[in-house]
Design a protein around this motif. Structure first.
Motif, PDB file in Angstrom:
ATOM      1  N   ALA A 470       0.737  -1.317  -0.142  1.00 15.42           N
ATOM      2  CA  ALA A 470      -0.007  -0.092   0.154  1.00 15.42           C
ATOM      3  C   ALA A 470       0.779   1.279   0.155  1.00 15.42           C
ATOM      4  CB  ALA A 470      -0.978  -0.103   1.172  1.00 15.42           C
ATOM      5  N   GLU A 471       2.060   1.264   0.790  1.00 11.18           N
ATOM      6  CA  GLU A 471       2.697   2.439   0.708  1.00 11.18           C
ATOM      7  C   GLU A 471       3.372   2.712  -0.672  1.00 11.18           C
ATOM      8  OE1 GLU A 471       5.585   2.307   3.952  1.00 11.18           O
ATOM      9  OE2 GLU A 471       4.261   1.518   5.302  1.00 11.18           O
ATOM     10  N   VAL A 472       3.799   1.778  -1.136  1.00 20.74           N
ATOM     11  CA  VAL A 472       4.787   1.600  -2.306  1.00 20.74           C
ATOM     12  C   VAL A 472       3.740   1.979  -3.494  1.00 20.74           C
ATOM     13  CG1 VAL A 472       6.109   0.679  -4.139  1.00 20.74           C
ATOM     14  CG2 VAL A 472       6.391   0.190  -1.666  1.00 20.74           C
ATOM     15  N   ILE A 473       2.652   1.394  -3.691  1.00 10.54           N
ATOM     16  CA  ILE A 473       1.563   1.829  -4.786  1.00 10.54           C
ATOM     17  C   ILE A 473       1.076   3.044  -4.517  1.00 10.54           C
ATOM     18  CG2 ILE A 473      -0.500   0.955  -5.850  1.00 10.54           C
ATOM     19  CD1 ILE A 473       1.737  -0.787  -6.430  1.00 10.54           C
ATOM     20  N   GLY A 474       0.887   3.475  -3.243  1.00 15.13           N
ATOM     21  CA  GLY A 474       0.227   4.908  -3.061  1.00 15.13           C
ATOM     22  C   GLY A 474       1.271   5.839  -3.507  1.00 15.13           C
ATOM     23  N   LEU A 475       2.601   5.888  -3.259  1.00 17.28           N
ATOM     24  CA  LEU A 475       3.479   6.657  -3.687  1.00 17.28           C
ATOM     25  C   LEU A 475       3.773   6.793  -5.176  1.00 17.28           C
ATOM     26  CD1 LEU A 475       6.707   6.300  -1.280  1.00 17.28           C
ATOM     27  CD2 LEU A 475       5.268   8.420  -1.444  1.00 17.28           C
ATOM     28  N   ALA A 476       3.605   5.579  -6.013  1.00 14.34           N
ATOM     29  CA  ALA A 476       3.754   5.387  -7.325  1.00 14.34           C
ATOM     30  C   ALA A 476       2.248   6.204  -7.936  1.00 14.34           C
ATOM     31  CB  ALA A 476       3.665   4.113  -7.951  1.00 14.34           C
ATOM     32  N   MET A 477       1.191   6.057  -7.323  1.00 12.00           N
ATOM     33  CA  MET A 477      -0.129   6.669  -7.749  1.00 12.00           C
ATOM     34  C   MET A 477       0.073   8.373  -7.440  1.00 12.00           C
ATOM     35  SD  MET A 477      -2.519   4.708  -8.802  1.00 12.00           S
ATOM     36  CE  MET A 477      -2.531   2.961  -9.079  1.00 12.00           C
ATOM     37  N   HIS A 478       0.636   8.595  -6.515  1.00 12.11           N
ATOM     38  CA  HIS A 478       0.863  10.250  -6.219  1.00 12.11           C
ATOM     39  C   HIS A 478       1.816  10.536  -7.338  1.00 12.11           C
ATOM     40  CE1 HIS A 478       0.976  13.868  -4.198  1.00 12.11           C
ATOM     41  NE2 HIS A 478       2.403  13.750  -4.492  1.00 12.11           N
ATOM     42  N   GLU A 479       2.863  10.148  -8.079  1.00 16.41           N
ATOM     43  CA  GLU A 479       3.876  10.381  -8.741  1.00 16.41           C
ATOM     44  C   GLU A 479       3.116  10.514 -10.132  1.00 16.41           C
ATOM     45  OE1 GLU A 479       6.555  12.091  -8.398  1.00 16.41           O
ATOM     46  OE2 GLU A 479       6.098  11.762  -6.275  1.00 16.41           O
ATOM     47  N   LEU A 480       2.267   9.596 -10.264  1.00 11.21           N
ATOM     48  CA  LEU A 480       1.691   9.303 -11.784  1.00 11.21           C
ATOM     49  C   LEU A 480       0.570  10.437 -11.847  1.00 11.21           C
ATOM     50  CD1 LEU A 480       1.102   5.495 -12.208  1.00 11.21           C
ATOM     51  CD2 LEU A 480       2.458   6.832 -13.628  1.00 11.21           C
ATOM     52  N   SER A 481      -0.239  10.770 -10.887  1.00  5.11           N
ATOM     53  CA  SER A 481      -1.067  11.938 -10.682  1.00  5.11           C
ATOM     54  C   SER A 481      -0.423  13.208 -11.020  1.00  5.11           C
ATOM     55  CB  SER A 481      -1.841  11.864  -9.290  1.00  5.11           C
ATOM     56  OG  SER A 481      -2.608  10.729  -9.529  1.00  5.11           O
ATOM     57  N   THR A 482       0.711  13.571 -10.366  1.00  4.19           N
ATOM     58  CA  THR A 482       1.248  14.702 -10.435  1.00  4.19           C
ATOM     59  C   THR A 482       1.605  14.929 -11.957  1.00  4.19           C
ATOM     60  OG1 THR A 482       2.122  14.415  -8.201  1.00  4.19           O
ATOM     61  CG2 THR A 482       3.120  16.055  -9.531  1.00  4.19           C
ATOM     62  N   ASN A 483       2.576  14.030 -12.551  1.00  6.58           N
ATOM     63  CA  ASN A 483       2.796  14.141 -13.773  1.00  6.58           C
ATOM     64  C   ASN A 483       1.608  14.238 -14.662  1.00  6.58           C
ATOM     65  OD1 ASN A 483       5.536  13.840 -13.032  1.00  6.58           O
ATOM     66  ND2 ASN A 483       5.594  11.536 -13.403  1.00  6.58           N
ATOM     67  N   CYS A 484       0.828  13.645 -14.340  1.00  6.04           N
ATOM     68  CA  CYS A 484      -0.412  13.587 -15.213  1.00  6.04           C
ATOM     69  C   CYS A 484      -0.953  15.017 -15.528  1.00  6.04           C
ATOM     70  CB  CYS A 484      -1.427  12.737 -14.872  1.00  6.04           C
ATOM     71  SG  CYS A 484      -2.960  12.485 -15.904  1.00  6.04           S
ATOM     72  N   VAL A 485      -1.025  15.701 -14.278  1.00  6.25           N
ATOM     73  CA  VAL A 485      -1.597  16.970 -14.252  1.00  6.25           C
ATOM     74  C   VAL A 485      -0.694  18.157 -14.917  1.00  6.25           C
ATOM     75  CG1 VAL A 485      -2.061  19.021 -12.572  1.00  6.25           C
ATOM     76  CG2 VAL A 485      -2.942  16.663 -12.006  1.00  6.25           C
ATOM     77  N   LYS A 486       0.743  17.946 -14.659  1.00  5.99           N
ATOM     78  CA  LYS A 486       1.662  18.829 -15.293  1.00  5.99           C
ATOM     79  C   LYS A 486       1.674  18.652 -16.662  1.00  5.99           C
ATOM     80  CE  LYS A 486       4.508  19.489 -11.231  1.00  5.99           C
ATOM     81  NZ  LYS A 486       5.660  19.258 -10.568  1.00  5.99           N
ATOM     82  N   TYR A 487       1.681  17.287 -17.058  1.00  5.42           N
ATOM     83  CA  TYR A 487       2.273  17.129 -18.676  1.00  5.42           C
ATOM     84  C   TYR A 487       1.314  16.115 -19.311  1.00  5.42           C
ATOM     85  CZ  TYR A 487       6.624  18.229 -16.071  1.00  5.42           C
ATOM     86  OH  TYR A 487       7.479  18.989 -15.217  1.00  5.42           O
ATOM     87  N   GLY A 488       0.595  15.381 -18.451  1.00  7.33           N
ATOM     88  CA  GLY A 488      -0.251  14.297 -19.229  1.00  7.33           C
ATOM     89  C   GLY A 488      -1.684  14.764 -19.489  1.00  7.33           C
ATOM     90  N   ALA A 489      -2.630  13.512 -19.283  1.00  7.68           N
ATOM     91  CA  ALA A 489      -3.921  13.744 -19.857  1.00  7.68           C
ATOM     92  C   ALA A 489      -4.561  14.693 -18.972  1.00  7.68           C
ATOM     93  CB  ALA A 489      -4.622  12.361 -19.847  1.00  7.68           C
ATOM     94  N   TRP A 490      -4.555  14.800 -17.774  1.00 11.47           N
ATOM     95  CA  TRP A 490      -5.369  15.952 -16.822  1.00 11.47           C
ATOM     96  C   TRP A 490      -4.623  17.243 -16.959  1.00 11.47           C
ATOM     97  CZ3 TRP A 490      -5.244  12.410 -12.118  1.00 11.47           C
ATOM     98  CH2 TRP A 490      -6.165  11.258 -12.201  1.00 11.47           C
TER      99      TRP A 490
END
Length: 568
Positions: A470-490
């Protein structure tokens, strides 16, 4: 004389029996033809013959003797406690020619006295409620305690507790009796010598009524540590009432003993059971018959026997007042139970009498010990997790510092990433660190970035990740979300993210497949250098979870796929 229940007989000055009533025959077992003309010394135990010779001399000299308590021997050899009242027999010339004796069997009374003392020793804390006549006088010769059974004697003495005892006696009794009583009490207080008056008959001053008492006084140590006097007495006319009260007192004690919520036992000085209650049988799992054939120290767990704290040497020597220890004990089914054991020493008589037996009070504290053990495990786990969290935070801080362009960027990025870690930890705390729902983890990590609506699509069965996952997957989801808002679909109004998971089988091994797919956003391309976000979503996940991670920069959007071993 023949109808009296007391033994009445006479003898000449040579100790030969001259008359013998039916009461004497019933008491001693000799018929009149057997004993008349025989020596009366057959009734006197060997150790009491000097005492008997003294009585003969004193009565023969004309002295009047009051009733004397002593022992007499029956035909069958039994020794009988008796009260003997001797009086002279005179001829017509007034010369003493013999001695008449009235002998009363006091064995029942003696048994009552012994039972009363035993009850007082066991139930000392109930003195004030005792139905028997008991009162205590302190070192200052003031009334300290008066039982319910003694209130009648002092009914005209007010105030009572704290009253000078000499004043109280002079209110109740006339002179010279009052001064005589006071002298006996002061002598016992000063010397410790007990005094017993088995047959005191006096006319009370305060109520003008004749009363008879059997009373005994002894010195003892009061709760304040100073010497005092305790007086036990009862009205001879109310003996039956006292016997009934004694039975009631014993029943109360038995009711308390048998119905206690803790194990209670009386143990002999040799370690054998004297008695124990049913609760101790329940705690140990043994029947009453089986437990009776075992000693308490035999129930100790083998690992606790070498360091057995239950030795009572210090208790018996008086070095300590009581003993308390906790130890494991083996029950009848072989299981272990933690018991808290308190031990007190009961002595014979009052004060510093000889040790009689040990009183054990035993509580089952297995639940408390289990709770303590669980707490220790939790503290160890907390320490372990805290160290892991600090290591993760340190890694995040180092990676963020390498990629941040300024101190402000560093603070902002570090705060965002720690918040993402906190989301995962919050989910784990809610489940007592046993795991977290993957669906909840996705929702909590992504809801702030997706902005609601249909920009986030997720699909998959209910899956519970362990704390590390849960800790590791949570960190990964947070980084994916951050990149998605800056450069990706969001980063565009039309962009969406689809998160999907499910189980697959690879080489007979169960695997959790988790994927992140972006579409509808701007064209993406692989970055020229590896940053912290890419390190987390690929290397960190792979290393920490032993998972296969695929990161693809497709034309329509970023694709991230994790194949996580899931053998539970």
């Amino acid at each position: 004389m023949s109808s009296s229940t007391d033994a009445i007989y006479s003898k000449d000055l040579a100790d030969n029996v001259t008359s013998w009533n039916d009461g004497a025959e019933n008491m001693f077992g000799y018929s009149a033809p057997e004993i008349v003309g025989q020596t009366a010394l057959c009734l006197v135990p060997e150790e009491k013959r000097d005492e008997e010779a003294m009585f003969v001399r004193r009565v023969g000299s004309g002295e009047t003797l009051r009733a004397v308590e002593t022992l007499r021997q029956c035909k069958d050899g039994r020794l009988l406690p008796v009260s003997v009242t001797p009086s002279p027999i005179r001829n017509e010339a007034g010369e003493i020619v013999g001695i008449s004796k009235i002998v009363r069997d006091i064995s029942v009374r003696k048994k009552v006295e012994q039972s009363l003392l035993a009850a007082n020793a066991s139930l000392a804390q109930l003195v004030n409620e005792s139905p028997f006549g008991i009162f205590a006088v302190d070192a200052d010769f003031r009334i300290a305690q008066v039982s319910v059974g003694a209130q009648k004697v002092f009914e005209n003495v007010r105030p009572l507790i704290g009253r000078d005892f000499a004043e109280a006696l002079r209110i109740i009794w006339p002179e010279p009796a009052a001064s005589d009583f006071i002298a006996h009490f002061r002598h016992t207080l000063a010397t410790g010598e007990a005094y017993h008056a088995p047959d005191t008959v006096e006319n009370r001053r305060d109520i003008d009524q004749v009363e008879a008492y059997d009373w005994k006084i002894e010195r003892l140590t009061l709760p304040d540590g100073r010497p005092g006097i305790v007086c036990h007495f009862y009205d001879l006319s109310e003996r039956q009432h006292f016997e009934a009260a004694l039975r009631e007192s014993e029943q109360r004690f038995r009711g308390t003993f048998d119905n206690a919520s803790v194990g209670i036992a009386h143990v002999g000085l040799d370690g054998t059971w004297l008695e124990f209650n049913d609760r101790l049988c329940e705690m140990s799992g043994y029947s009453r018959a089986d437990l009776a054939h075992r000693r308490l120290d035999q129930l100790l767990h083998p690992e606790d026997r070498p360091a057995d704290p239950g030795k009572v040497d210090s208790l018996l020597s008086g070095a300590i007042a009581n003993l308390q220890y906790e130890a494991r004990h083996l029950c009848a089914d072989g299981s272990g139970a933690w018991w808290d054991v308190s031990v007190a020493l009961q002595r014979n008589g009052e004060g510093e009498g000889e040790p009689a037996y040990l009183i054990y009070v035993i509580r089952d504290i297995s639940d408390r010990k289990a709770a303590q053990e669980h707490q220790n495990i939790l503290m160890h786990e907390l320490s372990h997790r805290s160290k892991n969290q600090l290591a993760v935070v340190g890694a995040i801080a180092r990676q963020t510092a390498r990629t941040a362009g300024s101190m402000q960027d560093f603070r902002t990025l570090l705060e965002q990433r720690l918040n993402g870690l906190a989301v995962s930890i919050d989910l784990l705390v809610r489940q007592s660190w046993t795991g977290a729902s993957l669906r909840d983890l996705v929702d909590k990590q992504l809801e702030a970035f997706a902005g609601g609506g249909e920009r986030l699509e997720r699909d998959g069965p209910e899956v519970v990740l362990n704390s590390g996952e849960a800790e590791v997957i949570g960190l990964a989801m947070h980084e994916l979300s951050t990149n998605c808002v800056k450069y990706g679909a969001w980063s565009t109004p039309q962009g969406k993210v689809h998160v999907e998971w499910g189980f697959e089988t690879h080489d007979a091994n169960k695997v959790l497949r988790l994927s992140w797919t972006e579409h509808g956003g701007p064209p993406v391309s692989a970055p020229e250098k590896t940053g912290f976000g890419q390190t987390v979503i690929k290397s960190f996940v792979s290393q920490k979870l032993g998972a296969n991670v695929d990161l693809a920069y497709a034309k329509d959007g970023l694709q991230w796929t994790v194949m996580l071993p899931f053998d539970r």
